[in-house]
Design an enzyme around this catalytic site. Sequence first.
Site, PDB file in Angstrom:
ATOM      1  N   SER A 164       0.753   1.972  -3.879  1.00  0.00           N
ATOM      2  CA  SER A 164      -0.537   2.178  -3.671  1.00  0.00           C
ATOM      3  C   SER A 164      -1.280   3.088  -4.620  1.00  0.00           C
ATOM      4  O   SER A 164      -1.101   3.245  -5.848  1.00  0.00           O
ATOM      5  CB  SER A 164      -0.940   2.300  -2.078  1.00  0.00           C
ATOM      6  OG  SER A 164      -2.322   2.396  -2.140  1.00  0.00           O
ATOM      7  N   HIS A 165      -2.033   4.167  -4.126  1.00  0.00           N
ATOM      8  CA  HIS A 165      -2.737   5.052  -4.713  1.00  0.00           C
ATOM      9  C   HIS A 165      -1.650   6.672  -5.339  1.00  0.00           C
ATOM     10  O   HIS A 165      -2.412   7.597  -5.663  1.00  0.00           O
ATOM     11  CB  HIS A 165      -3.807   5.759  -4.114  1.00  0.00           C
ATOM     12  CG  HIS A 165      -3.360   6.211  -2.649  1.00  0.00           C
ATOM     13  ND1 HIS A 165      -2.909   5.349  -1.583  1.00  0.00           N
ATOM     14  CD2 HIS A 165      -3.164   7.584  -2.144  1.00  0.00           C
ATOM     15  CE1 HIS A 165      -2.461   6.160  -0.637  1.00  0.00           C
ATOM     16  NE2 HIS A 165      -2.690   7.502  -0.765  1.00  0.00           N
TER      17      HIS A 165
ATOM     18  N   ASP B 147      -7.840   1.586  -7.170  1.00  0.00           N
ATOM     19  CA  ASP B 147      -6.640   2.209  -6.941  1.00  0.00           C
ATOM     20  C   ASP B 147      -5.473   1.350  -7.656  1.00  0.00           C
ATOM     21  O   ASP B 147      -5.777   0.424  -8.016  1.00  0.00           O
ATOM     22  CB  ASP B 147      -6.159   2.996  -5.837  1.00  0.00           C
ATOM     23  CG  ASP B 147      -5.751   1.744  -4.737  1.00  0.00           C
ATOM     24  OD1 ASP B 147      -6.144   0.490  -5.045  1.00  0.00           O
ATOM     25  OD2 ASP B 147      -5.085   1.972  -3.671  1.00  0.00           O
TER      26      ASP B 147
ATOM     27  N   ASP C   2      -2.787  -0.601  -6.599  1.00  0.00           N
ATOM     28  CA  ASP C   2      -2.882  -1.848  -6.235  1.00  0.00           C
ATOM     29  C   ASP C   2      -4.031  -2.443  -5.858  1.00  0.00           C
ATOM     30  O   ASP C   2      -3.872  -3.632  -5.447  1.00  0.00           O
ATOM     31  CB  ASP C   2      -1.998  -2.098  -4.767  1.00  0.00           C
ATOM     32  CG  ASP C   2      -2.291  -1.459  -3.690  1.00  0.00           C
ATOM     33  OD1 ASP C   2      -3.204  -0.417  -3.734  1.00  0.00           O
ATOM     34  OD2 ASP C   2      -2.023  -1.789  -2.576  1.00  0.00           O
TER      35      ASP C   2
ATOM     36  N   ASP D  87      -6.521  -2.117  -3.863  1.00  0.00           N
ATOM     37  CA  ASP D  87      -7.044  -2.277  -2.523  1.00  0.00           C
ATOM     38  C   ASP D  87      -8.043  -1.329  -2.252  1.00  0.00           C
ATOM     39  O   ASP D  87      -9.033  -1.565  -1.076  1.00  0.00           O
ATOM     40  CB  ASP D  87      -5.977  -2.470  -1.418  1.00  0.00           C
ATOM     41  CG  ASP D  87      -5.457  -1.221  -1.465  1.00  0.00           C
ATOM     42  OD1 ASP D  87      -5.337  -0.331  -2.013  1.00  0.00           O
ATOM     43  OD2 ASP D  87      -4.456  -1.229  -0.403  1.00  0.00           O
ATOM     44  N   ARG D  88      -8.347  -0.065  -2.851  1.00  0.00           N
ATOM     45  CA  ARG D  88      -9.312   0.843  -2.610  1.00  0.00           C
ATOM     46  C   ARG D  88     -10.325   0.883  -3.489  1.00  0.00           C
ATOM     47  O   ARG D  88     -10.376   0.311  -4.645  1.00  0.00           O
ATOM     48  CB  ARG D  88      -8.463   2.422  -2.363  1.00  0.00           C
ATOM     49  CG  ARG D  88      -7.310   2.447  -1.354  1.00  0.00           C
ATOM     50  CD  ARG D  88      -6.738   3.867  -1.276  1.00  0.00           C
ATOM     51  NE  ARG D  88      -5.764   3.921  -0.433  1.00  0.00           N
ATOM     52  CZ  ARG D  88      -5.554   5.028   0.304  1.00  0.00           C
ATOM     53  NH1 ARG D  88      -6.106   5.984   0.321  1.00  0.00           N
ATOM     54  NH2 ARG D  88      -4.347   4.861   1.203  1.00  0.00           N
TER      55      ARG D  88
ATOM     56  N   LYS E 218      -7.389  -4.470   2.628  1.00  0.00           N
ATOM     57  CA  LYS E 218      -8.705  -4.109   1.825  1.00  0.00           C
ATOM     58  C   LYS E 218      -8.678  -4.501   0.501  1.00  0.00           C
ATOM     59  O   LYS E 218      -7.767  -4.920   0.084  1.00  0.00           O
ATOM     60  CB  LYS E 218      -8.694  -2.433   2.081  1.00  0.00           C
ATOM     61  CG  LYS E 218      -7.353  -1.813   1.746  1.00  0.00           C
ATOM     62  CD  LYS E 218      -7.579  -0.362   1.999  1.00  0.00           C
ATOM     63  CE  LYS E 218      -6.280   0.532   1.917  1.00  0.00           C
ATOM     64  NZ  LYS E 218      -5.320   0.503   2.904  1.00  0.00           N
TER      65      LYS E 218
END
Length: 544
Positions: free
Chosen positions: A113-114, A278, A280, A282-283, A377
């Site tokens: 992710s982030h 981010d 991946d 999703d944010r 998300k």
Amino acid sequence: MSIAIVPTRAFADQRPGTAGLRKRVAVFRQPNYLENFVQSVFDAVPELRGGSIVVGGDGRFWNREAIRTLLCIAAANGVVRASVACGGLLSTPAAAMEIRARGATGGFLLTASHNPGGPEGDFGIKFNIATGGQASESLCERIHARSREIHRYKLLENASEIELDELGQHQLGAMSVEIFDPVPAYADVLERLFDFERIRGALRAGLRVHFDALNAVAGPYAEEILVRRLGVPATSVVHSKPLPDFGGRHPDPNPHSCAALVALAGRADAPDLLAATDGDGDRNMIIGKGVLVSPGDSLAILVANAHRIPGYADGLKGVARSMPTSRALDRVAAKRGIPCYETPTGWRFFCNLLEAGRISLCGEESFGTSSDHAREKDGLWAVLFWLDLLAVTGLSVRELLERHWAEFGRDYFMREDWQVPDANLGKSVLDGAVAALPGFAGRQCGALVIESADNFAYTDPVDGSLSRNQGLRVLFVGGARGVLRASGTDTSGVTLRFYLERHAAPDSDHGQLPAQALAEVAAAMHELTRVRELTGLVGPRSVV
């Protein structure tokens, strides 16, 4: 090609969290480490044998190698069909959609992710279930239990390497492998939700957009949607090529990591909407000219204006937020007569509500929002929602914020991240505060008095499951609130997160900076938890 039974030893640290298993790249590259975890998933989910999977990742360092290993284990474990994103690049929201649309048994997402990328950075893997959503807490526990006792894994030996950049059908043993392009299908879903023609008209009339993909997986999706379908100038979509180390950037869309984007928003010639997603995809972070939109405000404004958007014009079934997220959403839901749920941090709690048809929109304070179009998300979804709002209202980001505050009041919100290198020491701060809870009520902390305090517990209204110890909540007389919880995404040490919130009534002055409005709440939470005294830290690593 033959199936080998490879002997191995168990690793003690393979407990997947809400976002899967995240560790340093060096940890994942240990012999048998990735293989053990993947085999543990297959052992814990027997329906994968004879089933199908979707596979992809955020493109970080070691993504391709991990995918090839995963496919050889999948083939050896009887998976019939694997759908793999071209180049191994698959955003998390697109993965959730693909799993569901293809009727897959589940999906493997190679992402941290982030978290930072590159050889010295982090790597991650998670398993999403057939709904497209995250694995349940009970499934995560089954996977972890299996990982602690595993002594062998299955592997397809002498398999020819599948070219991940070659679209079409391939064969790996008895398993068929399709390399597919996930971008068009994802873009089609968003085009059905939002009024693309209306947005194109606003762009032709002068609305200006700047999107930073942070050299992460959302870049190709942004180029397809923003540039090719909507007509945003190609120069307005920057860092769109996914890189294994994210170009040295920290792929986390927050003011601390995206200081250059914040600085651009402060210029006289700033675009009308600035945004980033981010690692991946999703944010999201939303910024207007000279104004940052807090995640809580963003979610509340989207809900308050959902009737203006084609995909939500028929009304919302309900809404939800994670417990640490500001209560701005609650005020909108109450006024609009919409059911509102407060859940622990972790998208899987929203998934239960989404699957049960109880909510339409949801979000969390860590810059994540989405709707019932996916079970994860979705960063670009949020960007398009804001673009459509700017187009339909003709207002600026600042004007939308100010009109919202004039109707509902402003929920000042801030998060402090205290990075504690010693995980046990960090845990002792939280444990000590929880142990002292019985003496909190009525206590004076500077100018504030504690009204109540608890360690948040959640009973899922869908399946009745109980989740305890979800974060320390402190409510002060007058309505201010402080929350403390430990981050679930660290790969070393622990990050203690303080969430600070205070409401200003609709008719009050909304011009304070969050740090000013929340200074007393911050001081009270630091005093209660003795964070400086116990950790020796002078202050937080970052404030967002």
